[in-house]
Design a protein around this motif. Structure first.
Motif, PDB file in Angstrom:
ATOM      1  N   GLN A 215      -7.395  -1.342   4.449  1.00  0.00           N
ATOM      2  CA  GLN A 215      -6.290  -2.165   4.945  1.00  0.00           C
ATOM      3  C   GLN A 215      -6.674  -2.903   6.223  1.00  0.00           C
ATOM      4  O   GLN A 215      -6.308  -4.071   6.414  1.00  0.00           O
ATOM      5  N   GLU A 216      -7.432  -2.236   7.090  1.00  0.00           N
ATOM      6  CA  GLU A 216      -7.900  -2.873   8.331  1.00  0.00           C
ATOM      7  C   GLU A 216      -8.823  -4.054   8.055  1.00  0.00           C
ATOM      8  O   GLU A 216      -8.946  -4.978   8.867  1.00  0.00           O
TER       9      GLU A 216
ATOM     10  N   LYS B 293      -4.701  -1.649  -4.132  1.00  0.00           N
ATOM     11  CA  LYS B 293      -4.901  -2.036  -5.527  1.00  0.00           C
ATOM     12  C   LYS B 293      -6.268  -2.678  -5.721  1.00  0.00           C
ATOM     13  O   LYS B 293      -6.953  -2.441  -6.721  1.00  0.00           O
ATOM     14  N   GLU B 294      -6.691  -3.490  -4.744  1.00  0.00           N
ATOM     15  CA  GLU B 294      -8.025  -4.107  -4.808  1.00  0.00           C
ATOM     16  C   GLU B 294      -9.122  -3.065  -4.606  1.00  0.00           C
ATOM     17  O   GLU B 294     -10.179  -3.132  -5.240  1.00  0.00           O
ATOM     18  N   TYR B 295      -8.870  -2.115  -3.745  1.00  0.00           N
ATOM     19  CA  TYR B 295      -9.888  -1.116  -3.387  1.00  0.00           C
ATOM     20  C   TYR B 295     -10.101  -0.089  -4.513  1.00  0.00           C
ATOM     21  O   TYR B 295     -11.241   0.227  -4.877  1.00  0.00           O
ATOM     22  N   PHE B 296      -8.982   0.412  -5.070  1.00  0.00           N
ATOM     23  CA  PHE B 296      -9.080   1.460  -6.092  1.00  0.00           C
ATOM     24  C   PHE B 296      -8.947   0.928  -7.521  1.00  0.00           C
ATOM     25  O   PHE B 296      -9.230   1.651  -8.473  1.00  0.00           O
TER      26      PHE B 296
ATOM     27  N   ASN C  28       0.827  -1.215   0.000  1.00  0.00           N
ATOM     28  CA  ASN C  28       0.000   0.000   0.000  1.00  0.00           C
ATOM     29  C   ASN C  28       0.855   1.257   0.000  1.00  0.00           C
ATOM     30  O   ASN C  28       0.479   2.287  -0.577  1.00  0.00           O
ATOM     31  N   GLU C  29       2.011   1.174   0.668  1.00  0.00           N
ATOM     32  CA  GLU C  29       2.916   2.331   0.723  1.00  0.00           C
ATOM     33  C   GLU C  29       3.429   2.674  -0.670  1.00  0.00           C
ATOM     34  O   GLU C  29       3.495   3.841  -1.051  1.00  0.00           O
TER      35      GLU C  29
END
Length: 274
Positions: A62-63, A69-72, A24-25
């Protein structure tokens, strides 16, 4: 734009990034650089607010075990471009950025130019060079931003690097190519007063700056240039420093300081990107 408010947003963003996973970073880091650079002339405060919203969305996902990448989605450039489209162009911020860049160039580069009292300061050439470097740095930053998503293969990156290198190389030779009639003689007491005044402004601005790290590499060469410039205008030392050997010695000192400055800038930027 409230400068304090903008700085608080940037600071909050930096703190929250520490909670990101490695994947994610990388995803968010590229997104952040791309938006900040490509949207350089748009509303900075609004840009930082939207970047913070995206970061918080990533942390929330993330929590729940969902990656950025999956989210956006697999196309972060589209996400970034959609954010940029929401940002209004801010002419005041644009002018401010250009003026700050020109002022920074002027303040930190004028002292090495006026060390020797027998060399006139070409104000016209100085301003033209300053404008060139301002445009060049903005262009280099823009290339850095678009290269994150548009030029991912090694050949394209190499071409971009060579292009920027040529631009910077030309910048170093501009002083030798341009000469104008707008020259000022800064020998004697006028030169000493000018050097003391500029040094005082630099040190005052450095003292008032909260985040001193980006400016720290420039201070040694500014202070050294100021000291050498003042000494060169004192009768006892002027003949020695104005001689061929003296000029070579000063050139070597400034060369070493410039090298150390670039190394320090590289190490600082590398550390801040971790």
């Amino acid at each position: 734009m409230n400068e304090l408010e903008k700085n608080e947003l940037i600071k909050t963003n930096a703190v929250l990034q520490e909670s990101l996973t490695k994947g994610n970073e990388k995803y968010y880091g590229d997104l952040l650089i791309y938006i900040r650079v490509v949207a350089l002339f748009r509303d900075v405060k609004k840009s930082e607010e939207l970047l913070l919203e995206v970061l918080r969305d990533i942390l929330d996902a993330q929590e729940q075990g969902i990656s950025a990448k999956e989210y956006f989605g697999e196309n972060p450039k589209k996400v970034a471009d959609d954010i940029i489209k929401q940002l209004p162009i801010n002419l005041l911020d644009t002018v401010k950025i250009i003026l700050i860049a020109l002022a920074s160039y002027s303040i930190f580069s004028i002292l090495p130019r006026i060390i020797f009292p027998d060399e006139e300061l070409d104000i016209g050439s100085f301003l033209i060079t300053g404008f060139y470097w301002t445009v060049m740095i903005i262009f280099a930053l823009w290339l850095l931003g678009i290269s994150l998503y548009r030029f991912e293969d090694k050949l394209s990156k190499l071409v971009l690097l060579l292009l920027v290198g040529l631009g910077f190389s030309f910048g170093f030779y501009i002083d030798f190519l341009i000469s104008t009639p707008f020259k000022v003689n800064l020998s004697g007491d006028l030169g000493i007063v000018t050097i003391v005044l500029i040094s005082g402004i630099v040190l005052y601005l450095f003292y008032k700056e909260k985040d001193k790290k980006p400016w720290t590499p420039f201070i040694p060469i500014v202070v050294t240039s100021a000291i050498l410039g003042i000494i060169a205008r004192i009768d006892v030392f002027s003949e020695l420093l104005s001689s061929k050997e003296g000029k070579i010695g000063i050139g070597v000192i400034l060369g070493i300081l410039l090298l150390l400055q670039y190394v320090f800038i590289y190490l600082t930027s590398k550390q801040s990107n971790k």
